[in-house]
Design a protein around this motif. Structure first.
Motif, mmCIF file in Angstrom:
data_model
loop_
_atom_site.group_PDB
_atom_site.id
_atom_site.type_symbol
_atom_site.label_atom_id
_atom_site.label_comp_id
_atom_site.label_asym_id
_atom_site.label_seq_id
_atom_site.Cartn_x
_atom_site.Cartn_y
_atom_site.Cartn_z
ATOM 1 N N ASP A 299 40.061 -29.313 -1.418
ATOM 2 C CA ASP A 299 39.895 -30.236 -0.748
ATOM 3 C C ASP A 299 39.981 -31.328 -2.192
ATOM 4 O O ASP A 299 39.129 -31.472 -3.160
ATOM 5 C CB ASP A 299 39.442 -30.634 0.272
ATOM 6 N N ARG B 126 44.737 -30.795 1.971
ATOM 7 C CA ARG B 126 44.501 -31.846 2.265
ATOM 8 C C ARG B 126 42.838 -33.261 1.799
ATOM 9 O O ARG B 126 42.543 -32.272 0.225
ATOM 10 C CB ARG B 126 42.903 -31.532 3.314
ATOM 11 N N ASN B 127 43.313 -34.197 1.941
ATOM 12 C CA ASN B 127 42.643 -35.299 0.968
ATOM 13 C C ASN B 127 43.181 -35.293 -0.630
ATOM 14 O O ASN B 127 42.144 -35.341 -0.694
ATOM 15 C CB ASN B 127 41.283 -34.958 1.377
ATOM 16 N N ALA B 128 44.396 -34.913 -0.633
ATOM 17 C CA ALA B 128 44.385 -34.723 -2.320
ATOM 18 C C ALA B 128 44.718 -35.714 -2.331
ATOM 19 O O ALA B 128 45.850 -36.727 -1.825
ATOM 20 C CB ALA B 128 45.101 -33.827 -2.660
ATOM 21 N N THR B 129 44.971 -35.780 -4.028
ATOM 22 C CA THR B 129 45.330 -37.206 -4.580
ATOM 23 C C THR B 129 47.341 -37.277 -5.599
ATOM 24 O O THR B 129 46.957 -36.182 -6.270
ATOM 25 C CB THR B 129 44.922 -37.751 -5.976
ATOM 26 N N LEU C 177 48.988 -31.896 5.165
ATOM 27 C CA LEU C 177 48.420 -32.868 3.712
ATOM 28 C C LEU C 177 47.775 -34.463 4.610
ATOM 29 O O LEU C 177 48.105 -35.315 4.146
ATOM 30 C CB LEU C 177 49.773 -33.322 3.301
ATOM 31 N N THR D 109 46.667 -37.301 2.058
ATOM 32 C CA THR D 109 46.679 -37.315 0.797
ATOM 33 C C THR D 109 47.435 -38.275 0.919
ATOM 34 O O THR D 109 47.651 -38.955 0.968
ATOM 35 C CB THR D 109 47.658 -35.856 0.841
ATOM 36 N N ALA E 132 47.300 -39.702 5.794
ATOM 37 C CA ALA E 132 48.345 -39.849 4.950
ATOM 38 C C ALA E 132 48.900 -41.073 3.946
ATOM 39 O O ALA E 132 49.432 -42.482 5.226
ATOM 40 C CB ALA E 132 49.631 -39.141 4.337
#
Length: 184
Positions: free
Chosen positions: A77, A97-100, A116, A119, A139
């Protein structure tokens, strides 16, 4: 150009993609090969890749990851990868998940069945990608190019879709509960 046997050598030619003026150009992967597979960890078509090993091979920004094979990988994450190219990437059923992932180029990538949720995909280029049955709950796709996508069954509940371009896409059975559609 001859590619040494200890280097991946996976190549994407400029003409292989519609880059939308991004100027990414062609690329040749120069990462070390994985065992006897003649490809690096990102391009080798093997089962059960370790996300830690994958991430050890890249920086946070400006990566050429076109054609990577990272399906069914669970990334940590809050991963951050920005201003990178994932053109023609196989990221099917991947957990991000919760990625930049803002300002990335995912044209023609397979993100079907991927998670995603949460994200940050602001200003990402996802044109002609496969987002079928992907989970993008909460997202942020502000100003993203999501044109001509294949996305039946995509879940965009509570997503920020302000000024996103979904023109020409297959959006059958899309879920948009509480999504922000201002100027989308």
């Amino acid at each position: 150009m001859s590619i040494p046997t200890d280097r991946c050598g996976y190549t994407i030619e400029t003409g292989d993609i519609r880059d939308g003026g991004s100027g990414i150009g062609g690329s040749c992967c120069w990462r070390p090969v994985l065992d006897e597979r003649n490809r690096c960890i990102w391009h080798a078509d093997v089962e059960q890749k370790d996300s830690t090993q994958l991430l050890d091979e890249i920086d946070e920004t400006t990566n050429h990851l076109g054609g990577v094979v990272a399906s069914n990988v669970s990334f940590p994450d809050e991963l951050t990868i920005i201003k990178s190219s994932f053109v023609n990437a196989n990221l099917r059923a991947t957990e991000l998940r919760n990625a930049t992932l803002r300002n990335n180029f995912f044209a023609e990538a397979d993100l079907s069945e991927s998670d995603l949720s949460g994200t940050d995909l602001r200003r990402a280029d996802l044109h002609e990608s496969d987002l079928s049955n992907a989970n993008l709950i909460s997202a942020n796709l502000t100003e993203a190019d999501v044109s001509d996508v294949l996305a039946p069954g995509i879940n965009l509940s509570e997503a920020d879709l302000r000024e996103a371009d979904f023109s020409g896409g297959d959006l059958r059975k899309v879920t948009l509960s509480n999504a922000d559609l201002a100027a989308a």
